[in-house]
Design a protein around this motif. Structure first.
Motif, PDB file in Angstrom:
ATOM      1  N   LEU A  28       0.831  -1.200   0.000  1.00  0.00           N
ATOM      2  CA  LEU A  28       0.000   0.000   0.000  1.00  0.00           C
ATOM      3  C   LEU A  28       0.870   1.257   0.000  1.00  0.00           C
ATOM      4  N   PRO A 105      -9.155   0.735  -6.205  1.00  0.00           N
ATOM      5  CA  PRO A 105      -9.467   1.421  -4.940  1.00  0.00           C
ATOM      6  C   PRO A 105     -10.386   0.621  -4.030  1.00  0.00           C
ATOM      7  N   PHE A 106     -11.315  -0.110  -4.614  1.00  0.00           N
ATOM      8  CA  PHE A 106     -12.243  -0.905  -3.807  1.00  0.00           C
ATOM      9  C   PHE A 106     -11.542  -2.118  -3.199  1.00  0.00           C
ATOM     10  N   VAL A 108      -8.428  -2.086  -2.177  1.00  0.00           N
ATOM     11  CA  VAL A 108      -7.715  -1.546  -1.020  1.00  0.00           C
ATOM     12  C   VAL A 108      -8.673  -1.365   0.151  1.00  0.00           C
ATOM     13  N   LEU A 109      -9.841  -0.794  -0.110  1.00  0.00           N
ATOM     14  CA  LEU A 109     -10.835  -0.600   0.949  1.00  0.00           C
ATOM     15  C   LEU A 109     -11.302  -1.940   1.508  1.00  0.00           C
ATOM     16  N   GLY A 110     -11.446  -2.933   0.641  1.00  0.00           N
ATOM     17  CA  GLY A 110     -11.855  -4.257   1.102  1.00  0.00           C
ATOM     18  C   GLY A 110     -10.839  -4.888   2.020  1.00  0.00           C
ATOM     19  N   ALA A 112      -8.690  -3.289   3.952  1.00  0.00           N
ATOM     20  CA  ALA A 112      -8.750  -2.579   5.232  1.00  0.00           C
ATOM     21  C   ALA A 112      -9.981  -2.983   6.031  1.00  0.00           C
ATOM     22  N   ALA A 113     -11.112  -3.130   5.360  1.00  0.00           N
ATOM     23  CA  ALA A 113     -12.349  -3.488   6.051  1.00  0.00           C
ATOM     24  C   ALA A 113     -12.271  -4.895   6.629  1.00  0.00           C
ATOM     25  N   THR A 114     -11.643  -5.818   5.896  1.00  0.00           N
ATOM     26  CA  THR A 114     -11.500  -7.184   6.398  1.00  0.00           C
ATOM     27  C   THR A 114     -10.736  -7.209   7.716  1.00  0.00           C
TER      28      THR A 114
END
Length: 232
Positions: A28, A105-106, A108-110, A112-114
């Motif tokens: 990242l 981008p999604f 990366v967000l996924g 982090a959310a996991t």
């Protein structure tokens, strides 16, 4: 690539290696740094995936002691890991670059959310001790395969994803889960290295700048982490 870009990659490689020595997610840092140097999105992703491989190898070597008793389980999932990584690489290379630019981008967000919602996800899956042997085995195969597809398609935060996902299935201490993660990521890294070297738009100069520094930083991070664990 000018001197400023080279210095940026040197710094990003050192920082990313330190992060990877702890839990993963160093890509990242290096992935956007490669984009800052002017590389197109897919080329930056492919280059990043190749450059991380020496760091993966260093992580495995540094966590050998934590792999005691884990090898039968690891050998059982390595085919799924290799197949998933090859699938992810193929999807990246045969689909339009614009699709990756929209999805990245999604992803990366996924990742982090996991990690952030790990306890809630564990509540949905159930504590590893509550899983039957068959359900644990099947779930582990699925987790490894899906994670490897992700790693082959988009290498950033693969370690974070695997640590979070494996913790939902394995009733093991975190340091052992992290060691299993290291073997899986080096397997994914090996597949991506071969595939992208043969078919991908790798920027080899950037790999030569990033790779050795990430590896050395991982090794140093592992050393100091071991010192802290021994002192605690």
């Amino acid at each position: 690539m000018d001197v400023g870009h080279i210095l940026l990659l040197v710094f990003a490689g050192v920082v990313a290696g330190g992060i990877n020595s702890l839990a993963g997610g160093g890509s990242l840092i290096t992935f956007p740094s490669l984009m800052v140097t002017g590389l197109p999105t897919v080329e930056a992703n492919v280059t990043n995936s190749v450059s991380v491989f020496p760091g993966y190898v260093s992580s495995v070597l540094g966590s050998r002691a934590d792999l005691t008793g884990q090898w039968p389980r690891i050998r059982a999932v390595l085919p799924a890991c290799a197949a998933g990584a090859a699938t992810g690489c193929a999807v990246l290379l045969v689909t339009p670059a614009r699709a990756f630019e929209l999805i990245a981008p999604f992803l990366v967000l996924g990742a982090a959310a996991t990690l952030f919602f790990q306890e809630r996800l564990r509540g949905l899956v159930g504590h590893p001790r509550a899983l039957s042997h068959r359900r644990r085995t099947v779930t582990l195969q699925v987790v490894v395969f899906v994670g490897a597809v992700y790693g082959g398609y988009f290498g950033a935060a693969l370690g974070v994803m695997y640590v979070a996902a494996l913790a939902l299935v394995l009733d093991e201490p975190l340091h052992q889960i992290n060691a299993v993660k290291n073997v899986l990521t080096v397997t994914v890294g090996g597949v991506t290295l071969v595939t992208f070297s043969l078919f991908g738009p790798v920027n080899w100069f950037a790999v030569l700048v990033l790779g050795p520094r990430r590896s050395r930083a991982v090794t140093r991070g592992r050393f100091w982490l071991g010192v802290c664990r021994a002192a605690s």
